[in-house]
Design a protein around this motif. Structure first.
Motif, mmCIF file in Angstrom:
data_model
loop_
_atom_site.group_PDB
_atom_site.id
_atom_site.type_symbol
_atom_site.label_atom_id
_atom_site.label_comp_id
_atom_site.label_asym_id
_atom_site.label_seq_id
_atom_site.Cartn_x
_atom_site.Cartn_y
_atom_site.Cartn_z
ATOM 1 N N PHE A 1 -2.143 -3.107 -8.448
ATOM 2 C CA PHE A 1 -1.343 -2.625 -10.021
ATOM 3 C C PHE A 1 -0.352 -1.872 -9.957
ATOM 4 N N PHE A 2 0.139 -1.322 -8.398
ATOM 5 C CA PHE A 2 1.261 -1.099 -9.014
ATOM 6 C C PHE A 2 3.085 -1.228 -8.759
ATOM 7 N N SER B 1 -12.482 -4.985 -5.342
ATOM 8 C CA SER B 1 -10.756 -5.363 -5.496
ATOM 9 C C SER B 1 -10.768 -6.814 -6.218
ATOM 10 N N ASP C 1 -10.826 1.483 2.300
ATOM 11 C CA ASP C 1 -9.633 2.472 2.095
ATOM 12 C C ASP C 1 -8.378 0.701 2.247
ATOM 13 N N SER D 1 1.009 -1.366 0.106
ATOM 14 C CA SER D 1 0.341 0.186 0.150
ATOM 15 C C SER D 1 1.099 1.505 0.139
ATOM 16 N N LEU E 1 -6.254 -3.775 -4.692
ATOM 17 C CA LEU E 1 -6.022 -3.715 -5.804
ATOM 18 C C LEU E 1 -5.148 -2.230 -6.501
ATOM 19 N N LYS E 2 -5.197 -1.150 -5.269
ATOM 20 C CA LYS E 2 -3.810 -0.097 -5.986
ATOM 21 C C LYS E 2 -3.114 -0.860 -5.513
ATOM 22 N N ILE F 1 3.951 3.789 -2.131
ATOM 23 C CA ILE F 1 4.399 3.255 -3.312
ATOM 24 C C ILE F 1 6.056 2.767 -3.261
ATOM 25 N N ILE G 1 -9.122 -1.706 -0.061
ATOM 26 C CA ILE G 1 -8.640 -1.605 -1.511
ATOM 27 C C ILE G 1 -7.236 -0.818 -2.379
ATOM 28 N N GLU G 2 -6.968 -0.393 -0.692
ATOM 29 C CA GLU G 2 -5.779 0.418 -0.857
ATOM 30 C C GLU G 2 -4.830 -1.213 -0.922
#
Ligand code: NAP
Length: 253
Positions: free
Chosen positions: A122-123, A162, A111, A68, A118-119, A70, A114-115
């Motif tokens: 993705f990253f 997600s 949050d 979560s 999914l987020k 980056i 999803i963080e």
């Protein structure tokens, strides 16, 4: 005869490798000859798994990663490249589930799921893809989705959102990255007993639910070995944008 499942010389990064499916995935990839990078937040557990893999003759490296964050993702890939070399295979597995009714899910619950699922996923996949594309030797990305990407049960709305998002991301990435010889597929497990669900599956509702699975049992992490190796290795070289369901027939009901 060449073994298409052989991963000798490949470097595989497994997120969420500290327990459950991720720990199993890392072990199986190492058994097939890959050098494995074990990534998660609980470093002590990663070090224990690293020692187990090394005792069996494999090569492993433990890296702290919070998907979560980056900065944590880029640090993890830097560390990996410096120790075991560029990533050929990514198993994008880290995930959390928060089981509450739609009326009870809070903004923080939403949050967090999803963080991470999914987020974060993705990253992690994007970072792997950028590095694979720059290197020009292709690669394989395996996103861990769920049957809940395609079906729903109660109490897991953010989680289902997600995983459904992961499925769409998998297809988009597969479409865009094929020109770089990067394959992107998703593995969608049914109910596999791990810490994420053990209490629920072994409880009264879980004992009822098992009757809806045609094979009449929950899965064991080892039940995913074949599907994982197919997507990760050259055996799946003409597969991209697929979702491979491994669920004992659950989705047939
Ligand atoms: N078990 C099933 O039936 C099933 C079915 C379908 C899909 N899946 C999916 O399979 C994946 C693995 O699930 P599991 O059953 O093995 O669950 P688990 O035993 O709870 O393991 C989850 C893993 O994710 C890691 N993780 C969680 N948040 C993280 C973060 N922010 N950064 C990095 N790592 C993080 C955890 O490590 P740390 O706490 O050390 O960070 C842990 O290693 C998940 O994506 C899950 O949704 C599971």
């Amino acid at each position: 005869m060449i073994d298409p499942f052989d991963l000798t010389g490949k470097t595989a990064l497994v997120t969420g490798a500290s327990q459950g499916l991720g720990a199993r995935f890392a072990t199986v990839l190492a058994e097939r000859g890959a050098k494995v990078v074990l990534a998660a937040r609980q470093v002590e557990k990663l070090e224990t798994l690293k020692a187990e893999i090394e005792r069996s003759g494999g090569v492993a490296h433990a890296v702290k990663l919070d998907v979560s964050q980056i900065d944590s993702i880029s640090d993890c890939f830097e560390d990996t490249e410096q120790t075991l070399g560029p990533v050929d295979i990514l198993i994008n597995n880290a995930g959390v589930a928060i089981s509450k009714s739609v009326l009870e899910q809070s903004e923080n619950d939403w949050d967090r799921v999803i963080e991470t699922n999914l987020k974060g996923a993705f990253f992690v996949a994007q970072t792997a893809a950028k590095r694979m594309a720059a290197r020009g030797q292709g690669g394989s990305i395996v996103n861990i989705a769920s049957v809940l990407a395609l079906e729903v049960i109660g109490h897991l709305a953010p989680y289902a959102a997600s995983k459904s998002g992961i499925w769409q991301i998998t297809k988009t990435m597969a479409l865009e990255l094929a020109r770089h010889q990067i394959r992107v597929n998703a593995l969608a497990p049914g109910y596999i007993v791990t810490d994420i669900n053990r209490e629920f599956l072994e409880g009264p509702t879980g004992q009822q639910m098992v009757k809806k699975i045609p094979q009449r049992r929950y899965g064991d992490p080892a039940d995913l070995d074949g599907a994982l190796l197919l997507l990760a290795s050259d055996a799946g070289r003409y597969m991209t944008g697929s979702i491979l369901v491994v669920d004992g027939g659950f989705m047939l009901q």
